[in-house]
Scaffold this active site. Structure first.
Site, short mmCIF file in Angstrom:
data_model
loop_
_atom_site.label_atom_id
_atom_site.label_comp_id
_atom_site.label_asym_id
_atom_site.label_seq_id
_atom_site.Cartn_x
_atom_site.Cartn_y
_atom_site.Cartn_z
N ARG A 180 46.47 0.78 27.41
CA ARG A 180 45.49 1.87 27.51
C ARG A 180 45.90 3.01 26.58
O ARG A 180 46.88 3.70 26.84
CB ARG A 180 45.38 2.38 28.95
CG ARG A 180 44.42 3.56 29.08
CD ARG A 180 43.98 3.83 30.51
NE ARG A 180 45.02 4.41 31.35
CZ ARG A 180 44.80 4.88 32.58
NH1 ARG A 180 43.59 4.81 33.12
NH2 ARG A 180 45.80 5.38 33.30
N ASP A 466 49.46 10.05 39.10
CA ASP A 466 49.37 10.29 37.66
C ASP A 466 48.48 11.51 37.43
O ASP A 466 48.17 12.25 38.37
CB ASP A 466 48.90 9.04 36.90
CG ASP A 466 47.44 8.67 37.17
OD1 ASP A 466 46.74 9.45 37.86
OD2 ASP A 466 47.01 7.62 36.68
#
Length: 565
Positions: A180, A466
């Site tokens: 990603r 996150d």
């Protein structure tokens, strides 16, 4: 553009520097290990991508600003009448490559060396290596991450843990690797192309693809790949740019068109109305969509920042049983399966509670329940943040899917065809509490402190957090402050204002110091994180991204190691 300041370059020719093509300037620290990534040819490829697509990217970012202005004028996002033909058309994406037909459990994490080995060995079907929300984008983290991924694709990656005197290596059977890159909005301030910072995702994608495509296709992709996850998109025009980037990369590499495959995260509210269009733009390169549910909640608040009638309850109450969240998941499944690709579920962020078996079992039971809901709804796979969750999740998906690698053909979810804009925008129900305000503040500050000191994936209160969690915490505090909401869920009846928030910040900082210990608190960047977080929560205008605003704090230029003197 971010304010990167001015840099005085020494006129003295340095003995060590990266060998760069014309127009490229590297302002990150010189490291011999990084030279195997920052080769002249790889940088030339990144520069070509930057030059070809920068005007398209700038236009797409301007379109985001225009959309924000519309929403701030009380407009609502919705399906675009101009692309009805795409939504109603009978087309499908390219067939899913056999190498990634089975994605029932995917583990995610940053591109840190030991993490990569453990994740690839975890028993998950896929490991998503993250340059985005789980990574603090320091120069060291980004470049070391590229080195680590190259070694992983080569199969040579190992890690010697000195403290445990243990060597980590890859098993014979490993998860498939997806990568990603960062979102379109983030710059890379350590690499300049023609005098301006490169686009972060083109650096992440370009360097990884250039060095690994051939080995990856041979060893992991069975003739297809590399595989990617694409974050933070708001409109199909952004998917169209990615499609062009992929075609350009395939042409450069001399590999078949459609070899690169990507899953798009639907993690912004505007994108849920563009799912067919996004898949259509990427139809030769798509392998599905994913419910990025934490960022989706963040985007709901951000989209409706000027709508006082759409205030969220405590974020812990905004789960997948809320009507707007369930509708989003159901429509994603229907859209993906209609177009022949994977519909991936959301993140299980729990981490094992080793010192409390009862609490650990209760947390695992929550995970099982959530995953059972996903697989019965028709999802083809789901995400886990920790290897300890994989056996339980795998069991739930395998029990319900049997030998089938996915549910693309068996769960069409035609009932979701009737979902409307109102279903996708329905106000979430629930209450607001002082504990909600405190948790947002405590988690937001601790996450930001870790991010400023180089860590983007942080265990907090038995969850792996996150940037998405910090974003929800920040925007919810901002929203509650802006509209002076009443905390109606705990009988206090107090309204959120600057005085109350100031006291909460002070008390939560004291609690953080007690929890982490005085020594760690003193050595860390808690005060700096508190300052940034508080400023963002109390700003008259909501910042689009916490990480964009805080990025200047972690940019370190090294003029002496510069390649253009």
């Amino acid at each position: 553009m971010l304010g990167f300041g001015t840099y005085g370059y020494s006129a003295r020719k340095m003995s060590v520097a990266y060998d760069v093509p014309e127009g490229v300037d590297i302002r990150g620290r010189y490291d011999e290990e990084f030279t195997k990534i920052l080769t002249k040819d790889a940088l030339q490829f990144v520069a070509e991508l930057q030059r070809e697509f920068r005007t398209h990217i700038k236009y797409a970012m301007e379109c985001r600003k225009e959309a924000k202005m519309r929403y701030n004028s009380r407009a609502l996002p919705g399906f675009d009448p101009a692309t009805r033909y795409v939504r109603e058309g009978e087309w499908t994406c390219a067939a899913v490559p056999p190498a990634v037909a089975d994605r029932r459990v995917e583990i995610t994490g940053p591109v840190e060396r030991k993490m990569i080995i453990n994740a690839l060995n975890s028993g998950a079907k896929v490991f998503m290596a993250d340059f985005e929300d789980a990574l603090s984008p320091t120069w060291e983290n980004l470049m070391r991450g590229q080195v680590n991924l190259k070694d992983a694709v080569d199969g040579t990656i190992s890690f010697h843990d000195q403290a445990r005197n243990r060597v980590y290596k890859l098993n014979d059977q490993t998860a498939k690797l997806f990568v990603r890159p960062r979102g379109w909005h983030l710059p890379e301030a350590h690499i300049f192309v023609d005098g301006e910072p490169a686009t972060g995702c083109l650096v992440d994608f370009g360097l990884y693809f250039y060095h690994n495509h051939a080995t990856f296709q041979r060893t992991q992709g069975a003739g297809s790949g590399p595989f990617f996850y694409l974050p933070k998109m708001e409109h199909s025009r952004e998917a169209k740019i990615w499609n062009s980037v992929f075609e350009r990369a395939e042409k450069m590499a001399g590999i078949e068109k459609g070899s690169i495959r990507a899953t798009v995260l639907i993690e912004t509210l505007p994108a849920v109305f563009q799912m067919d269009e996004i898949l259509y733009e990427l139809r030769d390169h798509s392998v599905g969509l994913n419910c990025g549910r934490w960022d989706y909640i963040f985007s709901y608040v951000k989209t409706f920042q000027a709508h006082p009638d759409r205030l969220l309850p405590d974020r812990v109450q905004v789960g997948m049983t809320q009507h707007f969240m369930r509708s989003y998941s159901d429509l994603l499944i229907r859209t993906c399966h209609r177009r022949g690709v994977h519909a991936m579920g959301g993140m299980a962020a729990q981490i094992p509670i080793r010192d409390d078996p009862v609490a650990n079992e209760a947390a695992l039971e929550l995970v099982r329940k959530d995953k059972l809901r996903e697989v019965r709804a028709g999802h083809d796979g789901t995400w886990a943040a920790h290897p300890g969750l994989i056996p339980a999740i795998m069991e739930v998906f395998t029990t319900n899917m049997g030998n089938s690698p996915n549910q693309i053909q068996s769960m069409k979810r035609e009932d979701a065809a009737s979902l409307t804009e109102d279903d996708l925008l329905q106000r979430p129900r629930g209450v607001r509490t002082m504990e909600g305000l405190r948790l947002n503040t405590r988690v937001g500050i601790q996450y930001l402190e870790a991010w400023l000191t180089g860590t983007g994936s942080v265990p907090l209160y038995n969850l792996m957090e996150d940037a998405a969690t910090a974003e929800i915490s920040r925007v919810q505090n901002w929203q509650w402050l802006k509209y002076g909401v009443e905390l109606d869920g705990d009988g206090l009846g107090v309204k959120v204002n600057l005085d109350l928030f100031g006291r909460v910040v002070e008390e939560e900082m004291e609690r953080i110091e007690r929890e982490v210990g005085r020594e760690k608190f003193k050595k860390g960047m808690y005060k700096e994180a508190c300052k940034i977080f508080t400023r963002q929560c109390t700003a008259p205008t909501l910042d689009d991204f916490l990480t964009l605003n805080a990025y200047n704090q972690i940019v370190t230029h090294h003029p002496k190691g510069s390649s253009r003197l």
